[in-house]
Design a protein around this motif. Structure first.
Motif, short mmCIF file in Angstrom:
data_model
loop_
_atom_site.label_atom_id
_atom_site.label_comp_id
_atom_site.label_asym_id
_atom_site.label_seq_id
_atom_site.Cartn_x
_atom_site.Cartn_y
_atom_site.Cartn_z
N ARG A 36 22.62 -90.97 -98.33
CA ARG A 36 21.85 -90.12 -97.96
C ARG A 36 21.63 -88.59 -99.76
NH1 ARG A 36 25.59 -88.22 -94.05
NH2 ARG A 36 24.41 -88.70 -92.18
N THR B 23 20.67 -89.40 -102.19
CA THR B 23 19.60 -90.07 -103.01
C THR B 23 18.78 -90.06 -102.22
OG1 THR B 23 19.76 -92.58 -102.14
CG2 THR B 23 21.38 -92.20 -103.77
N SER B 24 17.00 -90.57 -102.50
CA SER B 24 15.99 -91.05 -102.14
C SER B 24 15.54 -91.87 -102.21
CB SER B 24 15.20 -89.24 -102.59
OG SER B 24 14.91 -89.94 -104.32
N GLY B 25 14.29 -92.39 -101.76
CA GLY B 25 13.61 -94.09 -102.09
C GLY B 25 14.49 -94.93 -100.84
N LEU C 63 19.65 -93.35 -91.81
CA LEU C 63 19.34 -92.82 -92.24
C LEU C 63 16.95 -92.28 -92.33
CD1 LEU C 63 21.19 -93.46 -95.28
CD2 LEU C 63 20.88 -91.21 -93.55
N ARG D 14 15.15 -94.50 -93.48
CA ARG D 14 14.82 -95.03 -94.99
C ARG D 14 14.19 -95.87 -94.76
NH1 ARG D 14 18.47 -91.50 -98.96
NH2 ARG D 14 17.14 -93.15 -100.57
N GLY E 59 15.37 -97.25 -104.18
CA GLY E 59 15.71 -94.70 -104.67
C GLY E 59 17.42 -95.25 -105.28
#
Length: 267
Positions: free
Chosen positions: A59, A61-63, A82, A84, A129
């Protein structure tokens, strides 16, 4: 038939004692073959180990997310929460089939892609990511396989991306044999007994799982012999492969043989 980590099929310690007298009629199998995959999924589905820690770390992190050695989805399905994009790589066709079925009806399942591939030799043609390798699955690889893994992860990490991997750190044992036995209930409601055996200095530990109900001669007794991979060895390999340690995150767990820790590294 091969057993993960070695070709030897053998019951040891408390598992051998519990099944004594029936060794000649037991159906021994690999925890990652067709029969074993169903047992693995049933016993693992309710196991919370690493889930809270991994979801929290991802969570942050991004991407898009890349999960390696995803198995039947014990960690994958919570990560879908999440919302994503998530690509799950799994070598076993039997495990991947279960994951596709589970993912089809899971929340966020529309964001899941399951790829059958070897985590030590794959090329998805894009970057992520965060790359996650849980359940101490790095212990399934030999030295050459680990070097392949590190190269693949570096190739698939986006700039600033994070590699999260768990390592089963062996606990102090005063030089004695480690022999854990505990019972678990599968998602199906079926009861299983699990044994984990390791002697100090051995390169592998033996994991045995079998149902407590039913007729053992016709029920699978599933074995796996993952390598014993100490945190210091894995970290030294990561550094040599060009990674930098950012942080370590202990994982809560009841085991007396091993205890997991997540290593958070960047390339």
């Amino acid at each position: 038939m091969s057993i993960t980590g070695t070709t030897e099929l053998a019951l040891r310690g408390s598992a051998a004692a519990a099944l004594e007298g029936r060794l000649d009629v037991l159906v021994l199998g690999d925890l990652y073959d067709a029969a074993g995959a169903a047992v693995y999924h049933d016993t693992g589905s309710l196991d919370p180990t690493e889930i809270r820690e991994l979801v929290r770390l991802v969570r942050a992190t991004s991407g898009p997310i890349l999960e390696l050695a995803a198995g039947s989805g014990r960690l994958t399905l919570p990560l879908l929460g999440l919302r994503r994009s998530l690509t799950a790589v799994e070598l076993s066709a039997d495990m991947a089939a279960i994951l596709r079925t589970e993912g089809a009806t899971a929340r966020g399942g529309d964001l899941l892609e399951v790829v059958e591939a070897d985590m030590s030799d794959f090329d998805l043609g894009r970057t992520f990511g965060v790359v996650a390798l849980g359940a101490s699955s790095i212990a399934l690889l030999d030295p050459a396989g680990r070097q392949g893994l590190y190269a693949c992860v570096r190739r698939h990490l986006a700039p600033g991306g994070v590699f999260l991997l768990s390592v089963a750190h062996t606990l102090e044992t005063d030089g004695g044999t480690c022999d854990d036995t505990y019972d678990v209930q599968g998602r199906s409601g079926r009861a299983y007994r699990m044994h984990q055996f390791w002697q100090p200095g051995e390169a592998h530990r033996t994991v045995c799982v079998y149902p407590l109900d039913g007729d053992l001669p016709t029920s699978p007794v599933c074995l796996s012999t993952p390598r014993v991979m100490e945190r210091d060895v894995v970290l030294a390999e990561l550094v040599a492969a060009g990674f930098t340690l950012r942080a370590e995150h202990p994982v809560a767990g009841p085991g007396t043989v091993v205890r997991d820790v997540f290593l958070e590294v960047t390339a």
